[in-house]
Design an enzyme around this catalytic site. Structure first.
Site, PDB file in Angstrom:
ATOM      1  CB  THR A   1     -32.456  -3.042  22.026  1.00 47.20           C
ATOM      2  OG1 THR A   1     -31.374  -3.463  21.230  1.00 47.20           O
ATOM      3  CG2 THR A   1     -31.824  -3.607  23.484  1.00 47.20           C
TER       4      THR A   1
ATOM      5  CE  LYS B   1     -19.924  -1.795  21.229  1.00 51.17           C
ATOM      6  NZ  LYS B   1     -20.378  -0.847  22.056  1.00 51.17           N
TER       7      LYS B   1
ATOM      8  CE1 TYR C   1     -21.258  -3.275  17.935  1.00 52.66           C
ATOM      9  CE2 TYR C   1     -21.262  -5.635  18.261  1.00 52.66           C
ATOM     10  CZ  TYR C   1     -21.757  -4.350  18.659  1.00 52.66           C
ATOM     11  OH  TYR C   1     -22.325  -4.069  19.762  1.00 52.66           O
TER      12      TYR C   1
END
Length: 260
Positions: A195, A162, A158
């Site tokens: 989220t 990113k 990740y």
């Protein structure tokens, strides 16, 4: 009163839920037409329908888009041209987490993370510029993460993917400026946001959501997990002409984590 992006034409990826849905709704409320795209076509259609209900018929459109597919990106750009008459805002929002540390992360998960988090942004920028050149001024907003700027021993896939979005955004910004186009490109770097992605973290922890959320909030100087509109407001600013002198930059929406 005209909205902050009145008359602009936007495409948002990953718009079926979470950050993407909030961004699409925010842009529509502020005057843009929006093409909601997602691999979850039904979810994208639901978001578009809710936008039309609140903002008027013909404000939003929807279609399935696998952001790792060049052919589906071609279809999405054609849809933007046919349904909205062009494209002036691209929000590359779609993304996934990548599990595992350097020993436990599988090569398959690593490749999938880069395909969805990085290849999609490359394809989106490349394909969208063909249409955005005819609809200037334009703005590309790429959703990275604070994890693209600050590393962790638990998420190399990740972190790396990113970070690639962060640097790719700068390269696109410089290219557009060199070509003399009034098209800007910036990246956004959120921290933990409430989220559906956090629901997966909660499920993997085996703990109650309130316990996990409190733990995450304690890592943030402002002592709270962010809300989708905290990020959508930043996207709105970058999409609008209010940020007309901002390109190749990173907008940190991290509750102060990067200041520590």
């Amino acid at each position: 009163m005209a909205g902050r992006v009145a008359g602009k034409l936007a495409l948002v990826t990953g718009a079926a839920q979470g950050l993407g849905a909030a961004q699409a709704q925010m842009l529509a409320r502020e005057g843009a037409k929006v093409l909601c795209t997602d691999i979850n076509e039904a979810g994208a259609k639901d978001v578009a329908a809710s936008i039309d209900d609140s903002c008027g018929s013909g404000t939003a459109f929807a279609m399935k888009l696998d952001v790792t597919s060049p052919e589906e990106w071609d279809a999405a750009i054609d849809m933007a041209r046919e349904s909205m008459g062009g494209l002036s805002i691209l929000v590359n929002n779609a993304g996934v987490g990548v599990r595992g540390n350097i020993e436990t992360c599988t090569y398959e998960d690593w490749k999938r993370g880069f395909a969805i988090n990085v290849d999609s942004v490359f394809l989106g920028c490349q394909k969208a510029l063909q249409l955005m050149k005819d609809n200037q001024p334009g703005s590309i907003v790429n959703i990275s993460s604070i994890a693209g700027l600050i590393a962790s021993d638990t998420m190399p896939g990740y972190n790396a993917s990113k970070a690639a979005v962060w640097m790719l955004s700068k390269s696109v910004a410089l290219y557009c400026a060199k070509m003399g186009w009034n098209i800007r490109c910036n990246s956004v770097h959120p921290t933990f946001i409430d989220t559906p992605i956090l629901d997966g973290i909660v499920a993997n922890s085996g703990r109650d959501k309130s316990v996990v959320m409190d733990k995450l909030a304690r890592q943030i100087p402002l002592k709270r997990v962010g809300e989708p509109d905290d990020i959508a407001n930043g996207v709105l600013y970058l999409a609008s002409d209010e940020s007309k002198f901002m390109t190749g930059a990173e907008l940190k929406l991290d509750g102060g984590i990067s200041a520590m």
